[in-house]
Design a protein around this motif. Structure first.
Motif, short mmCIF file in Angstrom:
data_model
loop_
_atom_site.label_atom_id
_atom_site.label_comp_id
_atom_site.label_asym_id
_atom_site.label_seq_id
_atom_site.Cartn_x
_atom_site.Cartn_y
_atom_site.Cartn_z
N MET A 1 0.81 -1.20 0.00
CA MET A 1 0.00 0.00 0.00
C MET A 1 0.85 1.26 0.00
SD MET A 1 -3.52 -0.15 1.78
CE MET A 1 -4.42 -1.58 2.18
N VAL A 2 1.99 1.19 0.67
CA VAL A 2 2.86 2.35 0.69
C VAL A 2 3.29 2.70 -0.72
CG1 VAL A 2 5.07 3.24 1.50
CG2 VAL A 2 3.62 1.94 3.04
N GLY A 3 3.56 1.68 -1.53
CA GLY A 3 3.93 1.90 -2.92
C GLY A 3 2.80 2.58 -3.69
N MET A 4 1.57 2.20 -3.39
CA MET A 4 0.42 2.81 -4.05
C MET A 4 0.29 4.28 -3.65
SD MET A 4 -3.57 1.60 -4.02
CE MET A 4 -3.10 -0.06 -4.41
N ILE A 5 0.52 4.56 -2.39
CA ILE A 5 0.44 5.95 -1.91
C ILE A 5 1.49 6.80 -2.63
CG2 ILE A 5 0.79 7.46 0.09
CD1 ILE A 5 -0.38 5.11 1.79
N ARG A 6 2.72 6.27 -2.72
CA ARG A 6 3.79 7.00 -3.41
C ARG A 6 3.41 7.24 -4.87
NH1 ARG A 6 8.19 3.04 -1.25
NH2 ARG A 6 8.32 3.74 0.88
N HIS A 7 2.85 6.21 -5.50
CA HIS A 7 2.45 6.33 -6.90
C HIS A 7 1.42 7.44 -7.07
CE1 HIS A 7 1.36 5.21 -10.97
NE2 HIS A 7 0.10 5.14 -10.59
N GLN A 11 1.70 10.84 -9.25
CA GLN A 11 0.70 11.19 -10.26
C GLN A 11 0.15 12.59 -10.01
OE1 GLN A 11 0.93 9.61 -12.80
NE2 GLN A 11 -0.47 7.89 -12.95
N ALA A 12 -0.11 12.91 -8.76
CA ALA A 12 -0.65 14.24 -8.42
C ALA A 12 0.35 15.33 -8.80
CB ALA A 12 -0.98 14.30 -6.93
N GLU A 21 -5.16 20.67 -11.84
CA GLU A 21 -5.17 20.84 -10.38
C GLU A 21 -6.29 20.04 -9.71
OE1 GLU A 21 -4.03 21.60 -6.76
OE2 GLU A 21 -2.87 22.29 -8.48
N SER A 22 -7.49 20.05 -10.27
CA SER A 22 -8.62 19.37 -9.60
C SER A 22 -8.41 17.86 -9.56
CB SER A 22 -9.94 19.71 -10.29
OG SER A 22 -9.94 19.26 -11.62
N THR A 23 -7.88 17.29 -10.63
CA THR A 23 -7.60 15.85 -10.64
C THR A 23 -6.47 15.53 -9.67
OG1 THR A 23 -8.28 15.81 -12.96
CG2 THR A 23 -7.10 13.88 -12.13
N ALA A 24 -5.47 16.40 -9.62
CA ALA A 24 -4.35 16.20 -8.70
C ALA A 24 -4.85 16.23 -7.25
CB ALA A 24 -3.29 17.27 -8.91
N ALA A 25 -5.77 17.13 -6.97
CA ALA A 25 -6.33 17.21 -5.62
C ALA A 25 -7.07 15.92 -5.26
CB ALA A 25 -7.27 18.41 -5.51
N ALA A 29 -6.21 13.44 -2.19
CA ALA A 29 -7.24 13.07 -1.20
C ALA A 29 -7.28 11.55 -1.02
CB ALA A 29 -8.60 13.60 -1.62
N CYS A 30 -7.18 10.81 -2.11
CA CYS A 30 -7.17 9.35 -2.02
C CYS A 30 -5.93 8.86 -1.27
CB CYS A 30 -7.21 8.73 -3.42
SG CYS A 30 -8.78 8.90 -4.25
N ALA A 31 -4.79 9.46 -1.56
CA ALA A 31 -3.55 9.08 -0.88
C ALA A 31 -3.64 9.40 0.61
CB ALA A 31 -2.36 9.79 -1.51
N ASP A 32 -4.23 10.55 0.96
CA ASP A 32 -4.39 10.92 2.37
C ASP A 32 -5.26 9.91 3.10
OD1 ASP A 32 -2.86 13.18 1.98
OD2 ASP A 32 -4.59 14.54 1.80
#
Length: 110
Positions: A1-7, A11-12, A21-25, A29-32
């Motif tokens: 999961m940590v790898g997914m968060i980094r990914h 991407q953001a 910007e909106s997609t990056a946000a 939010a998903c990573a948070d």
């Protein structure tokens, strides 16, 4: 999961660089949210120790008793699958070499 968060974080950053910007946000939010859900090494050790009837300290000990080894291998497997830790990181957490961690993961079925 940590790898997914980094990914998702990478991407953001890339999306921000290209003006999305909106997609990056949304990626941030998903990573948070995922970071809040990630289980810690200590949580995994406590659960594995309780399920196998050993102490948390036994998991990092030099004991080769079957019950302790099975609990340790299960905990190392969960660290790999849930946290996404590398073999070296798991080894440091359990006072083992990366090769010993790999052997334990294979013995556990992965």
């Amino acid at each position: 999961m940590v790898g997914m968060i980094r990914h998702w974080r990478r991407q953001a950053r890339e999306l921000r660089r290209t003006g999305h910007e909106s997609t990056a946000a949304a990626f941030d939010a998903c990573a948070d949210e995922l970071e809040r859900r990630v289980t810690s090494y200590e949580d995994i050790k406590r659960r594995a120790a309780a399920e196998h009837g050993v102490s948390v300290g036994d998991l990092s000990s030099t004991s080769r008793r079957r019950q302790v080894v099975r609990a340790r291998n299960a905990a190392m497997l969960h660290c790999r699958e849930i946290i996404g830790a590398t073999l070296e990181e798991i080894g440091r957490e359990f006072n083992r070499s990366h090769a010993t961690v790999l052997h334990g993961l294979r013995a556990e079925g992965k």
